[in-house]
Design a protein around this motif. Structure first.
Motif, mmCIF file in Angstrom:
data_model
loop_
_atom_site.group_PDB
_atom_site.id
_atom_site.type_symbol
_atom_site.label_atom_id
_atom_site.label_comp_id
_atom_site.label_asym_id
_atom_site.label_seq_id
_atom_site.Cartn_x
_atom_site.Cartn_y
_atom_site.Cartn_z
ATOM 1 N N ALA A 157 1.193 -1.242 0.145
ATOM 2 C CA ALA A 157 -0.283 0.032 -0.301
ATOM 3 C C ALA A 157 0.633 1.372 -0.149
ATOM 4 C CB ALA A 157 -0.487 0.843 1.540
ATOM 5 N N PRO A 158 0.581 2.055 -0.451
ATOM 6 C CA PRO A 158 1.654 3.230 -0.324
ATOM 7 C C PRO A 158 1.817 3.890 1.203
ATOM 8 C CG PRO A 158 -1.071 3.537 -1.725
ATOM 9 C CD PRO A 158 -0.445 2.327 -1.457
ATOM 10 N N SER A 159 2.345 4.394 0.639
ATOM 11 C CA SER A 159 3.314 5.432 2.430
ATOM 12 C C SER A 159 2.173 6.515 3.136
ATOM 13 C CB SER A 159 4.502 5.950 2.154
ATOM 14 O OG SER A 159 4.278 6.650 1.865
ATOM 15 N N VAL A 163 -4.885 -6.154 1.472
ATOM 16 C CA VAL A 163 -5.628 -5.245 1.896
ATOM 17 C C VAL A 163 -6.410 -6.610 3.171
ATOM 18 C CG1 VAL A 163 -7.670 -4.014 2.418
ATOM 19 C CG2 VAL A 163 -5.938 -3.930 0.638
ATOM 20 N N ARG A 164 -6.231 -5.781 4.249
ATOM 21 C CA ARG A 164 -7.742 -7.047 5.087
ATOM 22 C C ARG A 164 -8.960 -5.804 5.740
ATOM 23 N NH1 ARG A 164 -6.448 -10.993 8.728
ATOM 24 N NH2 ARG A 164 -4.251 -10.570 7.971
ATOM 25 N N VAL A 165 -9.572 -6.911 5.529
ATOM 26 C CA VAL A 165 -10.892 -6.137 5.653
ATOM 27 C C VAL A 165 -11.671 -7.039 6.524
ATOM 28 C CG1 VAL A 165 -13.094 -5.781 4.084
ATOM 29 C CG2 VAL A 165 -11.395 -6.260 2.865
ATOM 30 N N THR A 166 -12.374 -5.790 7.534
ATOM 31 C CA THR A 166 -12.708 -6.378 8.533
ATOM 32 C C THR A 166 -13.975 -6.201 9.175
ATOM 33 O OG1 THR A 166 -10.643 -6.690 9.816
ATOM 34 C CG2 THR A 166 -12.373 -6.271 11.592
ATOM 35 N N ARG A 167 -15.208 -6.901 8.757
ATOM 36 C CA ARG A 167 -16.703 -6.180 9.365
ATOM 37 C C ARG A 167 -17.234 -5.748 10.785
ATOM 38 N NH1 ARG A 167 -22.485 -9.545 8.195
ATOM 39 N NH2 ARG A 167 -23.441 -7.796 9.204
ATOM 40 N N VAL A 174 -8.063 -9.683 0.639
ATOM 41 C CA VAL A 174 -8.050 -9.951 -0.719
ATOM 42 C C VAL A 174 -7.386 -8.641 -1.808
ATOM 43 C CG1 VAL A 174 -10.394 -9.286 -0.339
ATOM 44 C CG2 VAL A 174 -9.844 -7.232 0.035
ATOM 45 N N ARG A 175 -7.542 -8.873 -2.955
ATOM 46 C CA ARG A 175 -6.132 -8.236 -4.016
ATOM 47 C C ARG A 175 -6.536 -7.601 -4.522
ATOM 48 N NH1 ARG A 175 -5.133 -9.460 -8.835
ATOM 49 N NH2 ARG A 175 -6.071 -11.535 -8.115
ATOM 50 N N VAL A 176 -6.485 -5.895 -4.198
ATOM 51 C CA VAL A 176 -6.619 -5.100 -5.306
ATOM 52 C C VAL A 176 -6.427 -6.020 -7.248
ATOM 53 C CG1 VAL A 176 -7.109 -2.687 -6.134
ATOM 54 C CG2 VAL A 176 -6.502 -3.674 -3.476
ATOM 55 N N ASN A 177 -7.752 -5.738 -7.788
ATOM 56 C CA ASN A 177 -7.775 -6.360 -9.218
ATOM 57 C C ASN A 177 -8.355 -5.113 -10.000
ATOM 58 O OD1 ASN A 177 -10.327 -7.002 -8.208
ATOM 59 N ND2 ASN A 177 -9.064 -8.929 -10.331
ATOM 60 N N ASP A 178 -9.125 -3.844 -8.983
ATOM 61 C CA ASP A 178 -10.220 -3.698 -10.784
ATOM 62 C C ASP A 178 -10.223 -2.071 -9.517
ATOM 63 O OD1 ASP A 178 -12.503 -2.749 -12.103
ATOM 64 O OD2 ASP A 178 -14.152 -4.228 -11.467
ATOM 65 N N ARG A 179 -10.530 -0.987 -10.470
ATOM 66 C CA ARG A 179 -11.139 -0.116 -9.741
ATOM 67 C C ARG A 179 -13.545 0.987 -9.704
ATOM 68 N NH1 ARG A 179 -7.187 0.585 -8.095
ATOM 69 N NH2 ARG A 179 -5.433 1.723 -9.421
ATOM 70 N N GLY A 180 -13.004 1.114 -8.633
ATOM 71 C CA GLY A 180 -14.565 1.115 -8.067
ATOM 72 C C GLY A 180 -14.670 1.171 -6.341
ATOM 73 N N VAL A 213 -24.676 -4.179 1.776
ATOM 74 C CA VAL A 213 -23.501 -3.629 2.087
ATOM 75 C C VAL A 213 -23.630 -3.591 3.312
ATOM 76 C CG1 VAL A 213 -23.357 -0.784 2.163
ATOM 77 C CG2 VAL A 213 -24.664 -1.479 0.639
ATOM 78 N N VAL A 214 -22.366 -3.714 4.363
ATOM 79 C CA VAL A 214 -22.328 -3.061 5.700
ATOM 80 C C VAL A 214 -20.795 -2.671 6.111
ATOM 81 C CG1 VAL A 214 -22.650 -6.185 5.884
ATOM 82 C CG2 VAL A 214 -20.165 -5.454 5.040
ATOM 83 N N ASN A 215 -20.694 -2.198 6.805
ATOM 84 C CA ASN A 215 -19.226 -1.398 6.804
ATOM 85 C C ASN A 215 -18.160 -1.536 7.754
ATOM 86 O OD1 ASN A 215 -20.506 0.986 7.886
ATOM 87 N ND2 ASN A 215 -21.929 0.666 9.270
ATOM 88 N N VAL A 216 -16.741 -1.648 7.155
ATOM 89 C CA VAL A 216 -15.866 -2.522 7.428
ATOM 90 C C VAL A 216 -14.869 -1.173 7.456
ATOM 91 C CG1 VAL A 216 -16.138 -4.236 5.589
ATOM 92 C CG2 VAL A 216 -15.204 -2.137 5.155
ATOM 93 N N ARG A 217 -13.236 -2.105 8.091
ATOM 94 C CA ARG A 217 -12.291 -1.513 8.312
ATOM 95 C C ARG A 217 -11.335 -1.840 7.408
ATOM 96 N NH1 ARG A 217 -11.753 -1.118 13.467
ATOM 97 N NH2 ARG A 217 -10.974 -3.476 13.640
ATOM 98 N N LEU A 218 -10.592 -1.075 6.650
ATOM 99 C CA LEU A 218 -9.455 -1.914 5.510
ATOM 100 C C LEU A 218 -8.198 -1.464 5.935
ATOM 101 C CD1 LEU A 218 -10.811 -0.325 2.148
ATOM 102 C CD2 LEU A 218 -11.247 -2.107 3.779
#
Length: 145
Positions: free
Chosen positions: A46-48, A93-97, A106-112, A137-142
Motif C-alpha cells: 500500500a502507498p506509504s 488489504v485486510r477487510v474487517t467487518r 483481498v487483492r485489489v484488481n479493479d477500480r471502484g 452493504v456492511v461497515n468495514v475497516r480496511l
C-alpha cells in the motif's frame, strides 16, 4: 553475375524477414512485461502513509463474473479480490467487518466503488467470508496487509 530481378527479390525477402523477427522480439518483450496486477506472487505494498480507512463495503453482482476488470484480468466471483478507487493493483488489504469482527484478505484488481460512502467492492467469495451476502452493504475497516 546476379541479375537485378534476383537481387531485388532477395533484398525484399531480407527486409521482410528482418521486420518479422523484430516484430516477434517486440511481442516477446511485451509478453514478459505483462500487467498481471500482482498475480505473480509479487507483493504490492500500500502507498506509504495509507494506514487504512473505514466505510461501507458492497460486493459484485453475479453478472460481472468473467468481465474484464480495470487491471485487465477477468473478474472471478470465487477469488478473494476487490475494487478500490486508488490503491495499486495487487495491493493486499485486510477487510474487517465491524459488527461481527469477521475478516478476509483481498487483492485489489479493479477500480471502484463509485457510490458515496463505499470504500471497497468485494468478490462474492470475500463477501461470503464476511457473512455479508444477505445484507449487501456492511461497515468495514480496511488495513494494509
Amino acid at each position: 553475375m546476379i541479375s537485378p530481378t534476383n537481387y531485388a527479390t532477395g533484398l525484399v525477402a531480407s527486409r521482410l524477414l528482418r521486420g518479422a523477427l523484430t516484430l516477434l522480439a517486440l511481442l516477446l518483450i511485451a509478453g514478459c512485461a505483462g500487467r498481471d496486477g500482482g498475480r505473480s506472487g509479487e507483493r504490492v505494498s500500500a502507498p506509504s502513509g495509507w494506514n487504512g480507512e473505514q466505510g461501507q463495503a458492497s460486493f459484485y453482482a453475479d453478472r460481472y463474473h468473467g468481465r474484464r476488470t480495470a487491471s485487465g484480468e477477468a473478474h472471478d466471483r470465487n477469488s478473494l479480490t476487490a475494487a478500490h478507487r486508488n490503491l495499486p493493483f495487487g495491493t493486499r488489504v485486510r477487510v474487517t467487518r465491524l459488527d461481527n469482527g469477521r475478516e478476509t484478505v483481498v487483492r485489489v484488481n479493479d477500480r471502484g466503488p463509485f457510490v458515496r460512502g463505499r470504500v471497497i467492492d468485494l468478490s462474492r467469495r470475500a463477501a461470503e467470508e464476511l457473512d455479508m451476502v444477505g445484507q449487501g452493504v456492511v461497515n468495514v475497516r480496511l488495513t494494509p496487509e
